[in-house]
Design a protein around this motif. Sequence first.
Motif, mmCIF file in Angstrom:
data_model
loop_
_atom_site.group_PDB
_atom_site.id
_atom_site.type_symbol
_atom_site.label_atom_id
_atom_site.label_comp_id
_atom_site.label_asym_id
_atom_site.label_seq_id
_atom_site.Cartn_x
_atom_site.Cartn_y
_atom_site.Cartn_z
ATOM 1 N N VAL A 133 3.104 -1.778 -9.114
ATOM 2 C CA VAL A 133 2.471 -1.794 -10.440
ATOM 3 C C VAL A 133 3.530 -1.847 -11.536
ATOM 4 C CG1 VAL A 133 1.082 -0.457 -12.067
ATOM 5 C CG2 VAL A 133 0.349 -0.683 -9.689
ATOM 6 N N LEU A 134 4.563 -1.017 -11.429
ATOM 7 C CA LEU A 134 5.641 -1.031 -12.434
ATOM 8 C C LEU A 134 6.364 -2.377 -12.453
ATOM 9 C CD1 LEU A 134 7.074 2.575 -12.003
ATOM 10 C CD2 LEU A 134 5.725 1.681 -13.924
ATOM 11 N N SER A 135 6.548 -2.978 -11.300
ATOM 12 C CA SER A 135 7.183 -4.299 -11.237
ATOM 13 C C SER A 135 6.321 -5.353 -11.919
ATOM 14 C CB SER A 135 7.427 -4.708 -9.777
ATOM 15 O OG SER A 135 8.310 -3.808 -9.170
ATOM 16 N N ASN A 180 0.826 -1.221 0.000
ATOM 17 C CA ASN A 180 0.000 0.000 0.000
ATOM 18 C C ASN A 180 0.856 1.265 0.000
ATOM 19 O OD1 ASN A 180 -2.557 -1.182 -0.091
ATOM 20 N ND2 ASN A 180 -2.546 -1.560 2.111
ATOM 21 N N ASN A 237 3.888 1.500 -1.274
ATOM 22 C CA ASN A 237 4.724 1.545 -2.484
ATOM 23 C C ASN A 237 3.962 1.050 -3.709
ATOM 24 O OD1 ASN A 237 7.454 2.235 -1.268
ATOM 25 N ND2 ASN A 237 6.819 0.481 -0.039
ATOM 26 N N PHE A 238 2.731 1.468 -3.829
ATOM 27 C CA PHE A 238 1.851 0.936 -4.873
ATOM 28 C C PHE A 238 2.398 1.146 -6.280
ATOM 29 C CE2 PHE A 238 -1.999 1.012 -7.550
ATOM 30 C CZ PHE A 238 -2.431 -0.280 -7.292
ATOM 31 N N GLU A 239 2.971 2.330 -6.547
ATOM 32 C CA GLU A 239 3.501 2.606 -7.895
ATOM 33 C C GLU A 239 4.615 1.629 -8.256
ATOM 34 O OE1 GLU A 239 3.392 5.094 -5.521
ATOM 35 O OE2 GLU A 239 1.597 6.121 -6.224
ATOM 36 N N LYS A 240 5.505 1.355 -7.299
ATOM 37 C CA LYS A 240 6.609 0.419 -7.529
ATOM 38 C C LYS A 240 6.073 -0.987 -7.818
ATOM 39 C CE LYS A 240 9.825 2.937 -4.606
ATOM 40 N NZ LYS A 240 10.550 2.943 -3.338
#
Length: 118
Positions: A92-94, A85, A87-90
């Motif tokens: 999604v990109l992963s 929650n 580090n949501f952007e990380k």
Amino acid sequence: DIRFLSKIVKREYLARTELFFEKHGGKTIILARFIPIVRTFAPFSAGIANMNYKKYLMFCVGGGLLWVNSILFAGYFLGTNKWVNANFEKVVLSIVFISLLPVIIGLVKNKFSKQEKN
């Protein structure tokens, strides 16, 4: 009609697609569910390769069920994780990178195999 298609796509590519789907068709349909972009073209390629419709349908439904359930359970378990929650952007990109990794590996292997032949 194959005559119309042969005006758009080289016959060599059609033959290679047909051989590929004879050997790996089921796996391709299932795995395509997990790979963006490939998911769009796999049914088209299966049709070009004249994959048996019942076989295609079986793998398509199976792959769909596997994909939906894996995404459902991943969302449920990861949604309760505090780090996810925060580090949501990380995350999604992963996920995008991991889902594109098989395509990238395939392209690199294809490039190196062509270089070795020359």
